[in-house]
Design a protein around this motif. Structure first.
Motif, short mmCIF file in Angstrom:
data_model
loop_
_atom_site.label_atom_id
_atom_site.label_comp_id
_atom_site.label_asym_id
_atom_site.label_seq_id
_atom_site.Cartn_x
_atom_site.Cartn_y
_atom_site.Cartn_z
N PRO A 172 0.81 -1.22 0.00
CA PRO A 172 0.00 0.00 0.00
C PRO A 172 0.85 1.27 0.00
CG PRO A 172 -0.91 -1.57 1.55
CD PRO A 172 0.42 -2.12 1.10
N GLU A 173 1.90 1.29 0.79
CA GLU A 173 2.80 2.45 0.83
C GLU A 173 3.50 2.65 -0.51
OE1 GLU A 173 7.01 3.67 2.88
OE2 GLU A 173 5.69 2.36 4.01
N ALA A 174 3.94 1.55 -1.11
CA ALA A 174 4.62 1.63 -2.40
C ALA A 174 3.67 2.11 -3.50
CB ALA A 174 5.23 0.27 -2.77
N ILE A 175 2.44 1.61 -3.47
CA ILE A 175 1.44 2.03 -4.45
C ILE A 175 1.11 3.51 -4.26
CG2 ILE A 175 -0.96 1.75 -5.21
CD1 ILE A 175 -0.63 -1.27 -4.49
N ALA A 176 0.99 3.95 -3.01
CA ALA A 176 0.73 5.37 -2.75
C ALA A 176 1.86 6.24 -3.29
CB ALA A 176 0.54 5.61 -1.25
N GLY A 177 3.10 5.80 -3.12
CA GLY A 177 4.23 6.53 -3.67
C GLY A 177 4.20 6.56 -5.18
N ALA A 178 3.83 5.44 -5.78
CA ALA A 178 3.73 5.38 -7.24
C ALA A 178 2.60 6.28 -7.73
CB ALA A 178 3.53 3.94 -7.70
N GLU A 179 1.52 6.34 -6.99
CA GLU A 179 0.40 7.23 -7.35
C GLU A 179 0.85 8.69 -7.36
OE1 GLU A 179 -3.20 6.89 -8.13
OE2 GLU A 179 -2.09 5.13 -8.80
N ARG A 180 1.62 9.07 -6.34
CA ARG A 180 2.14 10.45 -6.29
C ARG A 180 3.08 10.69 -7.47
NH1 ARG A 180 2.21 9.03 -0.89
NH2 ARG A 180 4.43 8.50 -0.94
N ALA A 181 3.93 9.70 -7.74
CA ALA A 181 4.86 9.84 -8.87
C ALA A 181 4.11 9.98 -10.18
CB ALA A 181 5.80 8.63 -8.92
N TRP A 182 3.06 9.20 -10.38
CA TRP A 182 2.30 9.28 -11.62
C TRP A 182 1.58 10.62 -11.71
CZ3 TRP A 182 2.29 8.37 -16.32
CH2 TRP A 182 1.15 8.37 -17.11
N ALA A 183 1.00 11.09 -10.62
CA ALA A 183 0.31 12.38 -10.62
C ALA A 183 1.27 13.51 -10.98
CB ALA A 183 -0.33 12.64 -9.25
N ASP A 202 7.52 7.38 -22.41
CA ASP A 202 6.27 7.14 -23.15
C ASP A 202 5.08 7.20 -22.20
OD1 ASP A 202 4.17 6.21 -24.70
OD2 ASP A 202 5.34 4.60 -25.62
N GLU A 203 4.65 8.43 -21.87
CA GLU A 203 3.59 8.61 -20.88
C GLU A 203 2.29 7.91 -21.24
OE1 GLU A 203 2.75 12.51 -19.39
OE2 GLU A 203 4.86 12.95 -19.06
N ALA A 204 1.90 7.91 -22.50
CA ALA A 204 0.64 7.28 -22.89
C ALA A 204 0.65 5.79 -22.56
CB ALA A 204 0.38 7.49 -24.38
N GLN A 205 1.72 5.12 -22.90
CA GLN A 205 1.80 3.69 -22.61
C GLN A 205 2.08 3.43 -21.13
OE1 GLN A 205 0.94 1.21 -24.73
NE2 GLN A 205 0.32 2.96 -25.97
N VAL A 206 2.83 4.31 -20.50
CA VAL A 206 3.09 4.18 -19.06
C VAL A 206 1.76 4.14 -18.31
CG1 VAL A 206 3.90 5.44 -17.02
CG2 VAL A 206 5.43 5.11 -18.95
N GLY A 207 0.85 5.04 -18.65
CA GLY A 207 -0.44 5.10 -17.97
C GLY A 207 -1.20 3.80 -18.07
N LYS A 208 -1.20 3.19 -19.24
CA LYS A 208 -1.93 1.93 -19.44
C LYS A 208 -1.29 0.79 -18.64
CE LYS A 208 -3.33 3.20 -24.08
NZ LYS A 208 -3.16 2.93 -25.51
N VAL A 209 0.02 0.66 -18.74
CA VAL A 209 0.70 -0.43 -18.05
C VAL A 209 0.67 -0.21 -16.54
CG1 VAL A 209 2.91 -1.64 -17.78
CG2 VAL A 209 2.14 -0.94 -20.06
N TYR A 210 0.84 1.04 -16.12
CA TYR A 210 0.80 1.34 -14.69
C TYR A 210 -0.56 0.97 -14.10
CZ TYR A 210 0.42 3.80 -10.33
OH TYR A 210 0.18 4.09 -9.01
N ALA A 211 -1.63 1.30 -14.79
CA ALA A 211 -2.97 0.97 -14.28
C ALA A 211 -3.12 -0.54 -14.11
CB ALA A 211 -4.03 1.52 -15.22
N ARG A 212 -2.64 -1.30 -15.08
CA ARG A 212 -2.73 -2.77 -15.00
C ARG A 212 -1.89 -3.29 -13.83
NH1 ARG A 212 -0.28 -4.88 -19.78
NH2 ARG A 212 1.30 -6.04 -18.68
N LEU A 213 -0.68 -2.79 -13.71
CA LEU A 213 0.23 -3.24 -12.67
C LEU A 213 -0.28 -2.86 -11.28
CD1 LEU A 213 2.89 -4.68 -12.22
CD2 LEU A 213 4.05 -2.50 -12.46
N LYS A 214 -0.83 -1.67 -11.16
CA LYS A 214 -1.38 -1.22 -9.88
C LYS A 214 -2.54 -2.13 -9.47
CE LYS A 214 -4.03 2.41 -9.67
NZ LYS A 214 -4.60 3.76 -9.60
N GLY A 215 -3.37 -2.52 -10.42
CA GLY A 215 -4.47 -3.43 -10.12
C GLY A 215 -3.97 -4.78 -9.63
#
Length: 96
Positions: A19-30, A71-84
């Protein structure tokens, strides 16, 4: 065996840290901090894969590669899958 208990503790520690790592990744993505996302992906795939969560390995490698390429467009797609996937491992409901 003592080794089994130690491995179970390491796996539990990894899952508890998600959860902490995902929260950090969320901040990084934002913030569009692709370097931080690449580091998250490297940690998640390497550690998770080593602990038996092989489902994380390939998408983590892909996210790390795409983040380093900018590649932000592809990062967003893969990040969403990985976060799930990470949230499912942790038992956290995926985003709706």
């Amino acid at each position: 065996m003592a080794d089994d208990g130690l491995l179970a503790d390491i796996v539990a520690s990894f899952v508890a840290r998600l959860p902490e790592a995902i929260a950090g990744a969320e901040r990084a993505w934002a913030d569009r901090d692709l370097g931080a996302l690449a580091r998250f992906a490297h940690w998640l795939g390497g550690t998770g894969g080593s602990l038996g969560f092989e489902v994380l390995t390939e998408p983590s490698r892909e996210l790390e590669r795409l983040a380093k390429a900018g590649d932000e467009a592809q990062v967003g797609k893969v990040y969403a899958r990985l976060k799930g996937l990470a949230k499912r491992i942790n038992g956290t409901p995926p985003d709706g």
